[in-house]
Design a protein around this motif. Structure first.
Motif, PDB file in Angstrom:
ATOM      1  N   VAL A  78       0.727  -1.222  -0.117  1.00  0.00           N
ATOM      2  CA  VAL A  78       0.087  -0.044  -0.118  1.00  0.00           C
ATOM      3  C   VAL A  78       0.967   1.393   0.053  1.00  0.00           C
ATOM      4  CG1 VAL A  78      -1.613   1.452   1.232  1.00  0.00           C
ATOM      5  CG2 VAL A  78      -1.934  -1.106   0.952  1.00  0.00           C
ATOM      6  N   LEU A  79       1.807   1.436   0.827  1.00  0.00           N
ATOM      7  CA  LEU A  79       2.683   2.442   1.160  1.00  0.00           C
ATOM      8  C   LEU A  79       3.238   2.559  -0.391  1.00  0.00           C
ATOM      9  CD1 LEU A  79       3.858   2.382   4.760  1.00  0.00           C
ATOM     10  CD2 LEU A  79       2.162   3.865   3.730  1.00  0.00           C
ATOM     11  N   THR A  80       4.057   1.596  -0.830  1.00  0.00           N
ATOM     12  CA  THR A  80       4.879   1.425  -2.362  1.00  0.00           C
ATOM     13  C   THR A  80       4.197   2.216  -3.298  1.00  0.00           C
ATOM     14  OG1 THR A  80       6.310  -0.209  -1.495  1.00  0.00           O
ATOM     15  CG2 THR A  80       6.149   0.327  -3.771  1.00  0.00           C
ATOM     16  N   LYS A  81       2.721   1.808  -3.251  1.00  0.00           N
ATOM     17  CA  LYS A  81       1.722   2.081  -4.495  1.00  0.00           C
ATOM     18  C   LYS A  81       1.372   3.679  -4.171  1.00  0.00           C
ATOM     19  CE  LYS A  81      -0.801   0.800  -7.917  1.00  0.00           C
ATOM     20  NZ  LYS A  81      -2.145  -0.042  -7.904  1.00  0.00           N
ATOM     21  N   ILE A  82       1.028   4.101  -2.946  1.00  0.00           N
ATOM     22  CA  ILE A  82       0.940   5.520  -2.739  1.00  0.00           C
ATOM     23  C   ILE A  82       2.070   6.431  -3.122  1.00  0.00           C
ATOM     24  CG2 ILE A  82       0.376   7.217  -1.112  1.00  0.00           C
ATOM     25  CD1 ILE A  82      -1.333   5.061   0.576  1.00  0.00           C
ATOM     26  N   ALA A  83       3.372   6.045  -2.723  1.00  0.00           N
ATOM     27  CA  ALA A  83       4.619   6.707  -3.025  1.00  0.00           C
ATOM     28  C   ALA A  83       4.747   6.762  -4.302  1.00  0.00           C
ATOM     29  CB  ALA A  83       5.622   5.956  -1.990  1.00  0.00           C
ATOM     30  N   VAL A  84       4.588   5.746  -5.153  1.00  0.00           N
ATOM     31  CA  VAL A  84       4.896   6.037  -6.675  1.00  0.00           C
ATOM     32  C   VAL A  84       3.940   7.012  -7.335  1.00  0.00           C
ATOM     33  CG1 VAL A  84       4.681   4.757  -8.775  1.00  0.00           C
ATOM     34  CG2 VAL A  84       5.633   3.429  -6.801  1.00  0.00           C
ATOM     35  N   ALA A  85       2.653   6.793  -6.807  1.00  0.00           N
ATOM     36  CA  ALA A  85       1.738   7.679  -7.301  1.00  0.00           C
ATOM     37  C   ALA A  85       1.901   9.474  -7.162  1.00  0.00           C
ATOM     38  CB  ALA A  85       0.191   7.676  -6.928  1.00  0.00           C
ATOM     39  N   TRP A  86       2.527   9.410  -5.917  1.00  0.00           N
ATOM     40  CA  TRP A  86       2.871  10.876  -5.308  1.00  0.00           C
ATOM     41  C   TRP A  86       4.121  11.150  -6.176  1.00  0.00           C
ATOM     42  CZ3 TRP A  86       7.253  12.970  -3.150  1.00  0.00           C
ATOM     43  CH2 TRP A  86       7.273  14.157  -2.539  1.00  0.00           C
ATOM     44  N   VAL A  87       5.099  10.396  -6.355  1.00  0.00           N
ATOM     45  CA  VAL A  87       6.437  10.855  -7.279  1.00  0.00           C
ATOM     46  C   VAL A  87       5.984  11.132  -8.635  1.00  0.00           C
ATOM     47  CG1 VAL A  87       8.370  10.085  -8.275  1.00  0.00           C
ATOM     48  CG2 VAL A  87       8.104   9.484  -5.775  1.00  0.00           C
ATOM     49  N   SER A 116      -5.468   8.926  -9.776  1.00  0.00           N
ATOM     50  CA  SER A 116      -6.393   8.222  -9.868  1.00  0.00           C
ATOM     51  C   SER A 116      -6.096   6.721 -10.102  1.00  0.00           C
ATOM     52  CB  SER A 116      -7.498   8.763 -10.350  1.00  0.00           C
ATOM     53  OG  SER A 116      -8.074  10.160  -9.720  1.00  0.00           O
ATOM     54  N   ALA A 117      -5.454   6.709 -11.227  1.00  0.00           N
ATOM     55  CA  ALA A 117      -4.996   5.220 -11.945  1.00  0.00           C
ATOM     56  C   ALA A 117      -4.031   4.732 -11.275  1.00  0.00           C
ATOM     57  CB  ALA A 117      -4.701   5.896 -13.383  1.00  0.00           C
ATOM     58  N   ALA A 258       1.394  -8.657  -8.650  1.00  0.00           N
ATOM     59  CA  ALA A 258       0.009  -8.721  -8.672  1.00  0.00           C
ATOM     60  C   ALA A 258      -0.810  -7.659  -8.087  1.00  0.00           C
ATOM     61  CB  ALA A 258      -0.441 -10.087  -7.753  1.00  0.00           C
ATOM     62  N   ALA A 259      -0.016  -6.543  -7.275  1.00  0.00           N
ATOM     63  CA  ALA A 259      -0.755  -5.361  -6.778  1.00  0.00           C
ATOM     64  C   ALA A 259      -0.609  -4.437  -7.970  1.00  0.00           C
ATOM     65  CB  ALA A 259       0.027  -5.018  -5.517  1.00  0.00           C
ATOM     66  N   SER A 260      -0.109  -4.407  -8.945  1.00  0.00           N
ATOM     67  CA  SER A 260       0.169  -3.216  -9.986  1.00  0.00           C
ATOM     68  C   SER A 260      -1.069  -2.904 -10.771  1.00  0.00           C
ATOM     69  CB  SER A 260       1.410  -3.727 -10.824  1.00  0.00           C
ATOM     70  OG  SER A 260       1.211  -4.688 -11.647  1.00  0.00           O
ATOM     71  N   SER A 261      -2.259  -3.137 -10.338  1.00  0.00           N
ATOM     72  CA  SER A 261      -3.409  -2.830 -11.054  1.00  0.00           C
ATOM     73  C   SER A 261      -4.115  -1.710 -10.384  1.00  0.00           C
ATOM     74  CB  SER A 261      -4.365  -4.137 -10.820  1.00  0.00           C
ATOM     75  OG  SER A 261      -4.851  -4.161  -9.510  1.00  0.00           O
ATOM     76  N   THR A 262      -5.184  -1.275 -11.340  1.00  0.00           N
ATOM     77  CA  THR A 262      -6.117  -0.197 -11.031  1.00  0.00           C
ATOM     78  C   THR A 262      -7.430  -0.764 -10.462  1.00  0.00           C
ATOM     79  OG1 THR A 262      -4.965   1.176 -12.697  1.00  0.00           O
ATOM     80  CG2 THR A 262      -7.060   1.963 -11.849  1.00  0.00           C
ATOM     81  N   ALA A 283     -11.603  18.544 -16.094  1.00  0.00           N
ATOM     82  CA  ALA A 283     -10.668  17.277 -16.201  1.00  0.00           C
ATOM     83  C   ALA A 283     -11.300  15.920 -16.047  1.00  0.00           C
ATOM     84  CB  ALA A 283      -9.349  17.579 -15.479  1.00  0.00           C
ATOM     85  N   ALA A 284     -12.246  16.176 -14.956  1.00  0.00           N
ATOM     86  CA  ALA A 284     -12.842  15.092 -14.530  1.00  0.00           C
ATOM     87  C   ALA A 284     -13.529  13.855 -15.344  1.00  0.00           C
ATOM     88  CB  ALA A 284     -14.050  15.287 -13.123  1.00  0.00           C
ATOM     89  N   GLU A 285     -14.236  14.353 -16.118  1.00  0.00           N
ATOM     90  CA  GLU A 285     -14.980  13.365 -17.008  1.00  0.00           C
ATOM     91  C   GLU A 285     -13.953  12.573 -17.927  1.00  0.00           C
ATOM     92  OE1 GLU A 285     -18.677  13.138 -20.167  1.00  0.00           O
ATOM     93  OE2 GLU A 285     -18.114  15.256 -19.505  1.00  0.00           O
ATOM     94  N   ALA A 286     -13.002  13.127 -18.680  1.00  0.00           N
ATOM     95  CA  ALA A 286     -11.876  12.526 -19.178  1.00  0.00           C
ATOM     96  C   ALA A 286     -11.004  11.556 -18.409  1.00  0.00           C
ATOM     97  CB  ALA A 286     -10.980  13.348 -19.969  1.00  0.00           C
ATOM     98  N   ALA A 287     -10.752  12.024 -17.118  1.00  0.00           N
ATOM     99  CA  ALA A 287     -10.045  11.368 -16.197  1.00  0.00           C
ATOM    100  C   ALA A 287     -10.820  10.238 -15.812  1.00  0.00           C
ATOM    101  CB  ALA A 287      -9.638  12.283 -15.027  1.00  0.00           C
ATOM    102  N   THR A 288     -12.118  10.142 -15.845  1.00  0.00           N
ATOM    103  CA  THR A 288     -12.792   8.941 -15.347  1.00  0.00           C
ATOM    104  C   THR A 288     -12.737   7.975 -16.542  1.00  0.00           C
ATOM    105  OG1 THR A 288     -14.537  10.395 -14.116  1.00  0.00           O
ATOM    106  CG2 THR A 288     -15.218   8.299 -15.003  1.00  0.00           C
ATOM    107  N   ALA A 289     -12.879   8.433 -17.818  1.00  0.00           N
ATOM    108  CA  ALA A 289     -12.788   7.538 -18.928  1.00  0.00           C
ATOM    109  C   ALA A 289     -11.406   6.746 -18.794  1.00  0.00           C
ATOM    110  CB  ALA A 289     -12.973   8.305 -20.261  1.00  0.00           C
ATOM    111  N   LEU A 290     -10.435   7.663 -18.661  1.00  0.00           N
ATOM    112  CA  LEU A 290      -8.988   6.985 -18.830  1.00  0.00           C
ATOM    113  C   LEU A 290      -8.874   5.970 -17.701  1.00  0.00           C
ATOM    114  CD1 LEU A 290      -6.955  10.335 -19.206  1.00  0.00           C
ATOM    115  CD2 LEU A 290      -7.188   8.172 -20.980  1.00  0.00           C
TER     116      LEU A 290
END
Length: 330
Positions: A78-87, A116-117, A258-262, A283-290
């Motif tokens: 969990v912490l690794t996934k969050i840290a990568v998203a932050w970077v 979000s992804a 196995a944890a590298s999904s969205t 930006a929200a609608e396009a972000a939702t589609a992505l």
């Protein structure tokens, strides 16, 4: 008719099929919710209240009495996934306009879409993969992945990178239903069992409500970009997760891949954030589609890649067979 079994064959089907059904209705008849009104309008536009109930039930389903191995493994992932998203957010902020890219191939891509992804793992997908390719403790590591559910982590990353400023009470409001459910579920096992059953039931309802806010034209425009973003999620988050699983989680990297999904629930985050900070609405609608595209791509590819990786690691480090005498001693 075997409708549910058919939907279950589609990766993330219980979330994505209702979402696309809602998007079809919204695209074909944009004013349908206002025309019918009443409970029908509530079902079509009630993303936030439906998700609030889902977050409460998700919190209630978590048992605080997890083993140390499960907590270490899940905490690491969990912490690794969050840290990568932050970077990634920190880097993207330097090159991407606040409202996202508006023209060209990358039109629709925004910091909100990237976070979000990448900041939420599909816990159900992870658990099912690790039941086949990992240990019981590794499979149970999805316990803390529920903490990523909802917009809280996305809001924290957006706030810490300077993309947005959220008032303190908004952070509290984002996590309060989850915390109340968590407390009640751990005070009473019967309540945990009662509310926990609703977590899967509510998924198609908030998927449908979310779809009723999406124009299919936006999904078509971001199709190829969404696929590429899904591949990027696997590569960008997968490599650090594999390394973290090896060197911190004491695994062989299979759990990390196995944890590298969205997560399917991540599809709701752009709109939830936009409801709290209207400047994100463009930006929200396009972000939702992505993000929806990322859910599909990662749900298909992550199990396949994990299977190949697991077989490779088993061939590289085969289990040591003990001599008959030693086996008998054991």
């Amino acid at each position: 008719m075997k409708i549910k079994k058919t939907i279950d064959k589609i990766p993330g089907g219980m979330m994505l099929i209702p979402l696309f059904l809602g998007a079809i209705i919204h695209t074909a008849v944009p004013g349908a919710s206002d025309y019918f009104g009443g409970f029908t309008k509530g079902l079509m536009t009630g993303t936030v209240p439906i998700l609030a109930v889902w977050f409460f039930c998700m919190g209630a389903a978590i048992d605080v009495r997890a083993t140390g191995t499960v907590l270490r493994k899940s905490g690491t992932l969990v912490l690794t996934k969050i840290a990568v998203a932050w970077v990634i957010a920190m880097i993207a902020v330097q090159f991407m306009p606040a409202g996202g890219i508006q023209t060209g191939f990358f039109a629709g891509l925004s910091v909100l879409a990237l976070i979000s992804a990448m900041d939420m793992t599909n816990g159900g997908l992870y658990a099912s993969i690790m039941q086949q390719y990992g240990t019981k403790e590794e499979s149970g590591a999805f316990v803390l992945m529920s903490l990523e559910s909802g917009p809280l982590v996305t809001m924290l990353i957006l706030g810490s990178t300077g993309v947005a400023v959220f008032e303190p009470q908004l952070f509290v409001g984002a996590v309060l239903p989850f915390l109340v459910g968590f407390i009640l579920g751990n005070l009473d096992h019967d309540l945990r069992e009662y509310f926990g059953k609703a977590t899967h039931t509510l998924i198609p309802f908030f998927g449908f409500a979310l779809g009723c806010s999406i124009d299919l034209g936006v999904i078509a425009d971001t199709g190829l970009l969404g696929i590429l973003l899904g591949l990027a999620v696997i590569v960008v988050t997968g490599i650090p997760l594999i390394l973290a699983d090896k060197f911190i989680g004491r695994g062989n990297g299979t759990a990390g891949l196995a944890a590298s999904s969205t997560a399917g629930a991540a599809v709701a985050n752009p709109m939830l954030v936009a409801n709290m900070k209207p400047e994100f609405l463009p930006a929200a609608e396009a972000a939702t589609a992505l993000v929806a595209a990322c859910v599909i791509v990662t749900a298909i590819l992550v199990p396949i890649l994990t299977a190949y990786y697991s077989d490779y690691m088993k061939k590289k480090n085969p289990p040591v067979d003990l001599p008959p005498v030693q086996k008998a001693a054991v």
